[in-house]
Design a protein around this motif. Structure first.
Motif, PDB file in Angstrom:
ATOM      1  N   THR A   3       0.814  -1.210   0.000  1.00  0.00           N
ATOM      2  CA  THR A   3       0.000   0.000   0.000  1.00  0.00           C
ATOM      3  C   THR A   3       0.852   1.266   0.000  1.00  0.00           C
ATOM      4  O   THR A   3       0.312   2.358  -0.091  1.00  0.00           O
ATOM      5  CB  THR A   3      -0.963   0.022   1.204  1.00  0.00           C
ATOM      6  OG1 THR A   3      -0.198  -0.020   2.409  1.00  0.00           O
ATOM      7  CG2 THR A   3      -1.935  -1.148   1.142  1.00  0.00           C
ATOM      8  N   PHE A   4       2.158   1.132   0.068  1.00  0.00           N
ATOM      9  CA  PHE A   4       3.062   2.277   0.002  1.00  0.00           C
ATOM     10  C   PHE A   4       3.405   2.559  -1.460  1.00  0.00           C
ATOM     11  O   PHE A   4       4.102   1.777  -2.091  1.00  0.00           O
ATOM     12  CB  PHE A   4       4.355   2.016   0.779  1.00  0.00           C
ATOM     13  CG  PHE A   4       4.132   1.697   2.233  1.00  0.00           C
ATOM     14  CD1 PHE A   4       3.752   2.686   3.120  1.00  0.00           C
ATOM     15  CD2 PHE A   4       4.302   0.413   2.708  1.00  0.00           C
ATOM     16  CE1 PHE A   4       3.552   2.405   4.468  1.00  0.00           C
ATOM     17  CE2 PHE A   4       4.110   0.114   4.047  1.00  0.00           C
ATOM     18  CZ  PHE A   4       3.725   1.115   4.930  1.00  0.00           C
ATOM     19  N   THR A   5       2.945   3.654  -1.996  1.00  0.00           N
ATOM     20  CA  THR A   5       3.186   3.954  -3.403  1.00  0.00           C
ATOM     21  C   THR A   5       4.620   4.368  -3.677  1.00  0.00           C
ATOM     22  O   THR A   5       5.092   4.273  -4.795  1.00  0.00           O
ATOM     23  CB  THR A   5       2.232   5.063  -3.887  1.00  0.00           C
ATOM     24  OG1 THR A   5       2.413   6.212  -3.065  1.00  0.00           O
ATOM     25  CG2 THR A   5       0.785   4.596  -3.830  1.00  0.00           C
ATOM     26  N   ASP A   6       5.324   4.836  -2.669  1.00  0.00           N
ATOM     27  CA  ASP A   6       6.689   5.328  -2.847  1.00  0.00           C
ATOM     28  C   ASP A   6       7.745   4.398  -2.258  1.00  0.00           C
ATOM     29  O   ASP A   6       8.851   4.812  -1.997  1.00  0.00           O
ATOM     30  CB  ASP A   6       6.815   6.720  -2.221  1.00  0.00           C
ATOM     31  CG  ASP A   6       6.482   6.714  -0.731  1.00  0.00           C
ATOM     32  OD1 ASP A   6       5.841   5.749  -0.257  1.00  0.00           O
ATOM     33  OD2 ASP A   6       6.855   7.681  -0.045  1.00  0.00           O
ATOM     34  N   ARG A   7       7.389   3.133  -2.046  1.00  0.00           N
ATOM     35  CA  ARG A   7       8.323   2.208  -1.419  1.00  0.00           C
ATOM     36  C   ARG A   7       8.414   0.917  -2.222  1.00  0.00           C
ATOM     37  O   ARG A   7       7.757  -0.064  -1.914  1.00  0.00           O
ATOM     38  CB  ARG A   7       7.887   1.893   0.004  1.00  0.00           C
ATOM     39  CG  ARG A   7       7.877   3.092   0.914  1.00  0.00           C
ATOM     40  CD  ARG A   7       7.814   2.599   2.318  1.00  0.00           C
ATOM     41  NE  ARG A   7       7.407   3.605   3.271  1.00  0.00           N
ATOM     42  CZ  ARG A   7       7.253   3.371   4.553  1.00  0.00           C
ATOM     43  NH1 ARG A   7       7.443   2.157   5.028  1.00  0.00           N
ATOM     44  NH2 ARG A   7       6.887   4.323   5.365  1.00  0.00           N
ATOM     45  N   SER A   8       9.257   0.911  -3.212  1.00  0.00           N
ATOM     46  CA  SER A   8       9.372  -0.246  -4.090  1.00  0.00           C
ATOM     47  C   SER A   8      10.467  -1.224  -3.665  1.00  0.00           C
ATOM     48  O   SER A   8      10.630  -2.273  -4.285  1.00  0.00           O
ATOM     49  CB  SER A   8       9.643   0.215  -5.524  1.00  0.00           C
ATOM     50  OG  SER A   8      10.825   0.990  -5.570  1.00  0.00           O
ATOM     51  N   ASN A   9      11.210  -0.898  -2.629  1.00  0.00           N
ATOM     52  CA  ASN A   9      12.334  -1.742  -2.222  1.00  0.00           C
ATOM     53  C   ASN A   9      11.919  -2.863  -1.274  1.00  0.00           C
ATOM     54  O   ASN A   9      10.879  -2.799  -0.625  1.00  0.00           O
ATOM     55  CB  ASN A   9      13.422  -0.900  -1.558  1.00  0.00           C
ATOM     56  CG  ASN A   9      14.031   0.084  -2.520  1.00  0.00           C
ATOM     57  OD1 ASN A   9      14.100  -0.158  -3.717  1.00  0.00           O
ATOM     58  ND2 ASN A   9      14.466   1.224  -2.004  1.00  0.00           N
ATOM     59  N   THR A  10      12.778  -3.859  -1.204  1.00  0.00           N
ATOM     60  CA  THR A  10      12.602  -5.016  -0.332  1.00  0.00           C
ATOM     61  C   THR A  10      13.703  -4.997   0.726  1.00  0.00           C
ATOM     62  O   THR A  10      14.809  -4.545   0.472  1.00  0.00           O
ATOM     63  CB  THR A  10      12.721  -6.319  -1.162  1.00  0.00           C
ATOM     64  OG1 THR A  10      11.681  -6.324  -2.141  1.00  0.00           O
ATOM     65  CG2 THR A  10      12.613  -7.558  -0.304  1.00  0.00           C
ATOM     66  N   ALA A  11      13.382  -5.508   1.918  1.00  0.00           N
ATOM     67  CA  ALA A  11      14.387  -5.686   2.969  1.00  0.00           C
ATOM     68  C   ALA A  11      14.252  -7.093   3.535  1.00  0.00           C
ATOM     69  O   ALA A  11      13.160  -7.663   3.577  1.00  0.00           O
ATOM     70  CB  ALA A  11      14.212  -4.661   4.084  1.00  0.00           C
ATOM     71  N   SER A  46      22.434  -5.823  -2.787  1.00  0.00           N
ATOM     72  CA  SER A  46      22.283  -4.525  -2.111  1.00  0.00           C
ATOM     73  C   SER A  46      20.892  -4.335  -1.516  1.00  0.00           C
ATOM     74  O   SER A  46      20.362  -3.223  -1.467  1.00  0.00           O
ATOM     75  CB  SER A  46      22.624  -3.371  -3.057  1.00  0.00           C
ATOM     76  OG  SER A  46      23.972  -3.469  -3.472  1.00  0.00           O
ATOM     77  N   VAL A  47      20.311  -5.432  -1.058  1.00  0.00           N
ATOM     78  CA  VAL A  47      19.026  -5.402  -0.352  1.00  0.00           C
ATOM     79  C   VAL A  47      19.342  -5.180   1.128  1.00  0.00           C
ATOM     80  O   VAL A  47      20.182  -5.891   1.689  1.00  0.00           O
ATOM     81  CB  VAL A  47      18.259  -6.733  -0.554  1.00  0.00           C
ATOM     82  CG1 VAL A  47      17.072  -6.843   0.388  1.00  0.00           C
ATOM     83  CG2 VAL A  47      17.826  -6.861  -2.009  1.00  0.00           C
ATOM     84  N   PRO A  48      18.680  -4.213   1.773  1.00  0.00           N
ATOM     85  CA  PRO A  48      18.955  -3.986   3.196  1.00  0.00           C
ATOM     86  C   PRO A  48      18.677  -5.229   4.036  1.00  0.00           C
ATOM     87  O   PRO A  48      17.656  -5.903   3.840  1.00  0.00           O
ATOM     88  CB  PRO A  48      17.986  -2.860   3.577  1.00  0.00           C
ATOM     89  CG  PRO A  48      17.578  -2.223   2.300  1.00  0.00           C
ATOM     90  CD  PRO A  48      17.677  -3.291   1.248  1.00  0.00           C
ATOM     91  N   VAL A  49      19.591  -5.524   4.948  1.00  0.00           N
ATOM     92  CA  VAL A  49      19.412  -6.589   5.927  1.00  0.00           C
ATOM     93  C   VAL A  49      19.225  -5.886   7.270  1.00  0.00           C
ATOM     94  O   VAL A  49      20.068  -5.090   7.673  1.00  0.00           O
ATOM     95  CB  VAL A  49      20.626  -7.542   5.979  1.00  0.00           C
ATOM     96  CG1 VAL A  49      20.422  -8.614   7.049  1.00  0.00           C
ATOM     97  CG2 VAL A  49      20.881  -8.172   4.612  1.00  0.00           C
ATOM     98  N   ILE A  50      18.115  -6.179   7.914  1.00  0.00           N
ATOM     99  CA  ILE A  50      17.802  -5.550   9.194  1.00  0.00           C
ATOM    100  C   ILE A  50      17.701  -6.650  10.238  1.00  0.00           C
ATOM    101  O   ILE A  50      16.959  -7.624  10.070  1.00  0.00           O
ATOM    102  CB  ILE A  50      16.490  -4.747   9.102  1.00  0.00           C
ATOM    103  CG1 ILE A  50      16.635  -3.665   8.033  1.00  0.00           C
ATOM    104  CG2 ILE A  50      16.131  -4.152  10.455  1.00  0.00           C
ATOM    105  CD1 ILE A  50      15.350  -2.983   7.647  1.00  0.00           C
ATOM    106  N   TRP A  51      18.466  -6.486  11.304  1.00  0.00           N
ATOM    107  CA  TRP A  51      18.532  -7.465  12.383  1.00  0.00           C
ATOM    108  C   TRP A  51      17.647  -6.990  13.528  1.00  0.00           C
ATOM    109  O   TRP A  51      17.680  -5.815  13.889  1.00  0.00           O
ATOM    110  CB  TRP A  51      19.971  -7.620  12.857  1.00  0.00           C
ATOM    111  CG  TRP A  51      20.893  -8.039  11.759  1.00  0.00           C
ATOM    112  CD1 TRP A  51      21.461  -7.232  10.815  1.00  0.00           C
ATOM    113  CD2 TRP A  51      21.327  -9.362  11.464  1.00  0.00           C
ATOM    114  NE1 TRP A  51      22.227  -7.974   9.950  1.00  0.00           N
ATOM    115  CE2 TRP A  51      22.168  -9.287  10.326  1.00  0.00           C
ATOM    116  CE3 TRP A  51      21.091 -10.592  12.052  1.00  0.00           C
ATOM    117  CZ2 TRP A  51      22.765 -10.408   9.769  1.00  0.00           C
ATOM    118  CZ3 TRP A  51      21.707 -11.716  11.498  1.00  0.00           C
ATOM    119  CH2 TRP A  51      22.527 -11.622  10.368  1.00  0.00           C
ATOM    120  N   VAL A  52      16.873  -7.903  14.096  1.00  0.00           N
ATOM    121  CA  VAL A  52      15.987  -7.575  15.208  1.00  0.00           C
ATOM    122  C   VAL A  52      16.395  -8.440  16.394  1.00  0.00           C
ATOM    123  O   VAL A  52      16.580  -9.650  16.254  1.00  0.00           O
ATOM    124  CB  VAL A  52      14.512  -7.837  14.831  1.00  0.00           C
ATOM    125  CG1 VAL A  52      13.598  -7.543  16.013  1.00  0.00           C
ATOM    126  CG2 VAL A  52      14.113  -7.017  13.609  1.00  0.00           C
TER     127      VAL A  52
END
Length: 184
Positions: A3-11, A46-52
């Motif tokens: 639903t984010f029109t300005d967010r085409s990237n994947t993480a 170059s896909v962001p990797v986010i650690w939780v």
């Protein structure tokens, strides 16, 4: 499609891949190996990797058990989100990190399948994200003494029902490590 029109990237989100959390995880070594494959592929693209990382009274912040398992290593440039609740969005900076990176699609891996993975998947989906659950890159511990199904059944159930989630303008999907497409 999120639903984010300005967010085409994947993480790629690696949730709670911590020493004490994974100590008795079902198929622990195989799952960690699969997470490592995802992390390597994400970095190459170059896909962001986010650690939780979760903390609570039993998983004390900065303790040895709280640390990411030694088989996995966040890069210095990768974001680390500390959380207190199952859903990695609750009371954390995750949303702002995703927004900053133009992310509208999440690929989920880590632990516990029937707790923090499930909560974060639902939390992301209701917030407007497309969510891909990687079927062979999440695990859980045996919680049958508290009435939960055996780990292999808990994992199988989440993999089954997640592929049938639906909501306007969002997609939910399940893929194996080999099938996971970061869209990069």
């Amino acid at each position: 499609m999120s639903t984010f029109t300005d967010r085409s990237n994947t993480a790629l989100l690696v949730i709670d891949a911590q020493t004490d959390v994974l100590a008795d995880g079902y198929l622990r070594d195989e799952t960690i190996g699969n997470i490592q494959l995802l992390v390597t592929r994400a970095r190459e693209l170059s896909v962001p990797v986010i650690w939780v990382q979760h903390s609570d009274d039993e998983l004390v912040l900065n303790s040895e058990g709280w640390k990411i398992v030694p088989e996995l290593s966040p890069a210095e440039s990768e974001e680390i989100i500390n959380k207190l609740y199952g859903d990695a969005f609750e009371a954390t900076a995750l949303e702002s990190v995703l927004s900053k990176n133009g992310v509208g699609r999440l690929v989920l891996s880590g632990a516990q399948s029937d707790a923090c993975i499930r909560s974060t998947a639902h939390g992301a989906f209701t917030r407007g994200y497309d969510v891909t659950l990687v079927s062979d890159a999440h695990t859980t511990s045996d919680m049958t003494e508290w009435g939960a199904p055996p780990p292999e059944m808990a994992i199988s159930h989440i993999n089954l029902y997640w592929q049938f989630q639906g909501a306007p303008g969002r997609t939910a999907s399940v893929s194996s490590v080999a099938e996971t497409d970061f869209g990069a």
